[in-house]
Enzyme design. Structure first.
Site, PDB file in Angstrom:
ATOM      1  N   HIS A 130       0.761  -1.281   0.110  1.00 42.99           N
ATOM      2  CA  HIS A 130      -0.087   0.023   0.012  1.00 42.99           C
ATOM      3  C   HIS A 130       0.878   1.338  -0.075  1.00 42.99           C
ATOM      4  O   HIS A 130       2.217   1.159   0.631  1.00 42.99           O
ATOM      5  CB  HIS A 130      -1.003  -0.018   1.334  1.00 42.99           C
ATOM      6  N   ASP A 207       3.276  -4.230   8.167  1.00 41.55           N
ATOM      7  CA  ASP A 207       2.016  -3.642   8.057  1.00 41.55           C
ATOM      8  C   ASP A 207       0.951  -4.521   8.203  1.00 41.55           C
ATOM      9  O   ASP A 207       0.453  -5.320   7.425  1.00 41.55           O
ATOM     10  CB  ASP A 207       2.030  -2.864   6.506  1.00 41.55           C
ATOM     11  N   GLN A 210      -4.402  -5.253   7.126  1.00 42.18           N
ATOM     12  CA  GLN A 210      -5.453  -6.056   6.552  1.00 42.18           C
ATOM     13  C   GLN A 210      -5.394  -7.580   7.262  1.00 42.18           C
ATOM     14  O   GLN A 210      -6.245  -8.338   6.801  1.00 42.18           O
ATOM     15  CB  GLN A 210      -5.043  -6.209   4.964  1.00 42.18           C
ATOM     16  N   LYS A 233     -10.363  -0.930  10.719  1.00 47.11           N
ATOM     17  CA  LYS A 233     -10.477  -2.194   9.830  1.00 47.11           C
ATOM     18  C   LYS A 233     -10.336  -3.470  10.725  1.00 47.11           C
ATOM     19  O   LYS A 233     -10.499  -4.674  10.540  1.00 47.11           O
ATOM     20  CB  LYS A 233      -9.090  -2.425   9.131  1.00 47.11           C
ATOM     21  N   CYS A 371      -4.794   1.935  -3.710  1.00 50.32           N
ATOM     22  CA  CYS A 371      -3.479   2.891  -3.186  1.00 50.32           C
ATOM     23  C   CYS A 371      -2.295   1.743  -3.075  1.00 50.32           C
ATOM     24  O   CYS A 371      -1.471   1.693  -2.349  1.00 50.32           O
ATOM     25  CB  CYS A 371      -3.825   2.994  -1.704  1.00 50.32           C
TER      26      CYS A 371
HETATM   27  N1  PLP Z   1      -1.790  -0.824   4.559  1.00 54.97           N
HETATM   28  C1  PLP Z   1      -2.644  -1.551   3.997  1.00 54.97           C
HETATM   29  C2  PLP Z   1      -2.136  -2.914   3.630  1.00 54.97           C
HETATM   30  C3  PLP Z   1      -3.973  -0.799   4.047  1.00 54.97           C
HETATM   31  O1  PLP Z   1      -4.884  -1.608   3.560  1.00 54.97           O
HETATM   32  C4  PLP Z   1      -4.350   0.405   4.481  1.00 54.97           C
HETATM   33  C5  PLP Z   1      -5.421   0.816   4.209  1.00 54.97           C
HETATM   34  O2  PLP Z   1      -6.427   0.286   3.363  1.00 54.97           O
HETATM   35  C6  PLP Z   1      -3.120   1.117   4.852  1.00 54.97           C
HETATM   36  C7  PLP Z   1      -1.977   0.694   5.047  1.00 54.97           C
HETATM   37  C8  PLP Z   1      -3.551   2.525   5.453  1.00 54.97           C
HETATM   38  O3  PLP Z   1      -4.396   2.250   6.420  1.00 54.97           O
HETATM   39  P1  PLP Z   1      -4.994   3.584   7.095  1.00 54.97           P
HETATM   40  O4  PLP Z   1      -5.477   4.635   5.883  1.00 54.97           O
HETATM   41  O5  PLP Z   1      -6.284   3.347   7.956  1.00 54.97           O
HETATM   42  O6  PLP Z   1      -4.007   4.543   7.816  1.00 54.97           O
END
Ligand code: PLP
Length: 413
Positions: A130, A207, A210, A233, A371
């Site tokens: 992401h 990270d 998900q 999430k 993203c």
């Molecule tokens: N990393 C992953 C794998 C994600 O799916 C997301 C959001 O979709 C993020 C980072 C960013 O999360 P946030 O927008 O809640 O900070």
């Protein structure tokens, strides 16, 4: 209904009843929510916990001299304990509140990174990250004369482990990878990759945005240095998230933001900082968010997690089976182990057209690059249609998705 020896239950009808938002019509059809990778829906217990905070004990935390502030502080800090237990943190002080995954990664990049990354150093990320796990490292690398190097994928969408191993060297100071890909649903072999990176002395960040709602997370078993995720999430509110870190690393890192709460003493001769976790929590925190996230974890903990996992695995297997019978559907990403997200294209149509045609039938999916533009560039596609599941989805939702796609196809011809 599935019962287990630990007496916790998972009853899909009861679970669905716990999520009020699911029981409505959208564009004249009952809602099918298949966008949980973007944000999960909230059970009534989370909505109630937030309402109770505002209607019963709204106060600032930590520095109050009255009963409401004591209660707010108790519930706030209890949520921290819930997170610590949820990810098996050795200490509650290693759980820091942030605004979400994005802020957690930025905090590590700008606090740990500024002091530990130098000229010529390498930061490994995977090609399916992401943007939140790419851009903060690019900015840091630019500031420090370091390099961000993507680990390529194999044709199924798994991280190419051979390529990963060949990129490892003493120059690699950080490995930053997602536990589960938001765009393809690939579950990455993070424990194994962490062990290999650590053998070269690299620091590791996972990270978990998900992963937390789908897989059991044990930071000690993973062996990572940092683990990050977002509350929204995980059935909690937006605007709150977690940075978990190894205690010695967090102790050694300079504050990220400064002001109230994060200090020990302040004078015009200088300031000393508070200990963990408060050193990284400047200003009034997102109290309602923390309260709601604690309630979200409590909700999940009350369910039989093994049964939830079996249910979600069944949804994924059923989706894959149905997709094979759907003419014109091309699956994007066929990782060995997929959780939560299923990406595809249909009849060569632009993903946003499919998303719109599904929305007209009350079916909510996500379309676009998710993203993850570098991943889409690697796959040479503009984006995908992504159906993503959570524990409250059922096979009827998947049937509605494929019926919706069959109908959409009539408009695409
Ligand atoms: N990393 C992953 C794998 C994600 O799916 C997301 C959001 O979709 C993020 C980072 C960013 O999360 P946030 O927008 O809640 O900070």
């Amino acid at each position: 209904m599935t019962a287990s020896l630990n007496s916790k239950m998972f009853n899909i009808d009861k679970v669905r009843a716990d999520f009020p938002i699911l029981h409505q019509e959208v564009n004249g059809s009952p809602l099918v929510y298949l966008d949980s990778a973007a944000t999960t829906q909230k059970p009534q217990a989370v909505i109630d916990a937030i309402t109770q905070y505002y209607s019963g004990y709204n106060s600032n935390v930590h520095r109050g001299a009255h009963s409401l502030a004591d209660k707010a502080t108790y519930v706030f800090e209890n949520s921290r304990k819930q997170v610590a237990a949820f990810i098996n943190s050795p200490s509650v002080n290693q759980v820091l509140w942030t605004r979400g995954t994005t802020e957690s990664i930025n905090l590590v990049a700008q606090s740990w990174g500024q002091t530990n990354i130098g000229e010529g150093d390498e930061i490994l990320v995977s090609a399916l990250e992401h943007h939140a796990n790419i851009v903060p490292w690019q900015i840091l690398a630019e500031q420090k004369g370091a390099k961000v190097i993507p680990i390529p994928l194999d044709s199924a969408g798994d991280i190419d482990q051979g390529a990963f191993e060949s990129l490892l060297s003493e120059r690699v100071k950080l490995l930053a990878i997602s536990h589960v890909s938001n765009a393809l649903g690939s579950v990455n072999p993070v424990a194994d990759m962490i062990a290999k990176a650590k053998a070269y002395g690299a620091v590791t960040l996972v990270d978990g945005a998900q992963a937390v709602a789908h897989l059991p997370v044990d930071v000690q078993q993973l062996g990572c240095d940092f683990y990050v995720f977002s509350g929204h999430k995980l059935f909690g509110p937006t605007g709150v998230g977690v940075l978990w870190g190894q205690e010695a690393l967090l102790e050694s890192m300079p504050p990220y933001q400064s002001g109230g709460e994060m200090i020990d003493t302040v004078s015009f001769d200088g300031t000393t900082f508070n200990g963990l976790p408060f050193k990284f929590e400047a200003g009034t925190p997102h109290i309602e968010g923390v309260v709601g996230l604690g309630a979200g974890i409590e909700y999940l903990n009350a369910l039989d997690r093994d049964a939830v996992k079996r249910h979600e695995d069944d949804l994924m297997a059923y989706t894959i089976e149905q997709s094979e019978a759907c003419d014109g559907l091309v699956r994007i990403g066929q990782a060995k182990h997929q959780a939560g997200a299923f990406s595809f294209l249909l009849n060569g149509a632009h993903p946003s057209d499919i998303g719109m045609l599904l929305d007209q039938q009350g079916i909510a999916v996500r379309t676009g690059h998710h993203c993850a533009q570098p991943l889409m560039n690697t796959l040479a596609i503009p984006g995908t249609v992504r159906a993503s599941f959570s524990l409250y989805n059922n096979r009827d939702d998947i049937d509605r998705l494929f019926a919706g796609l069959a109908k959409a196809k009539q408009f695409l011809l």
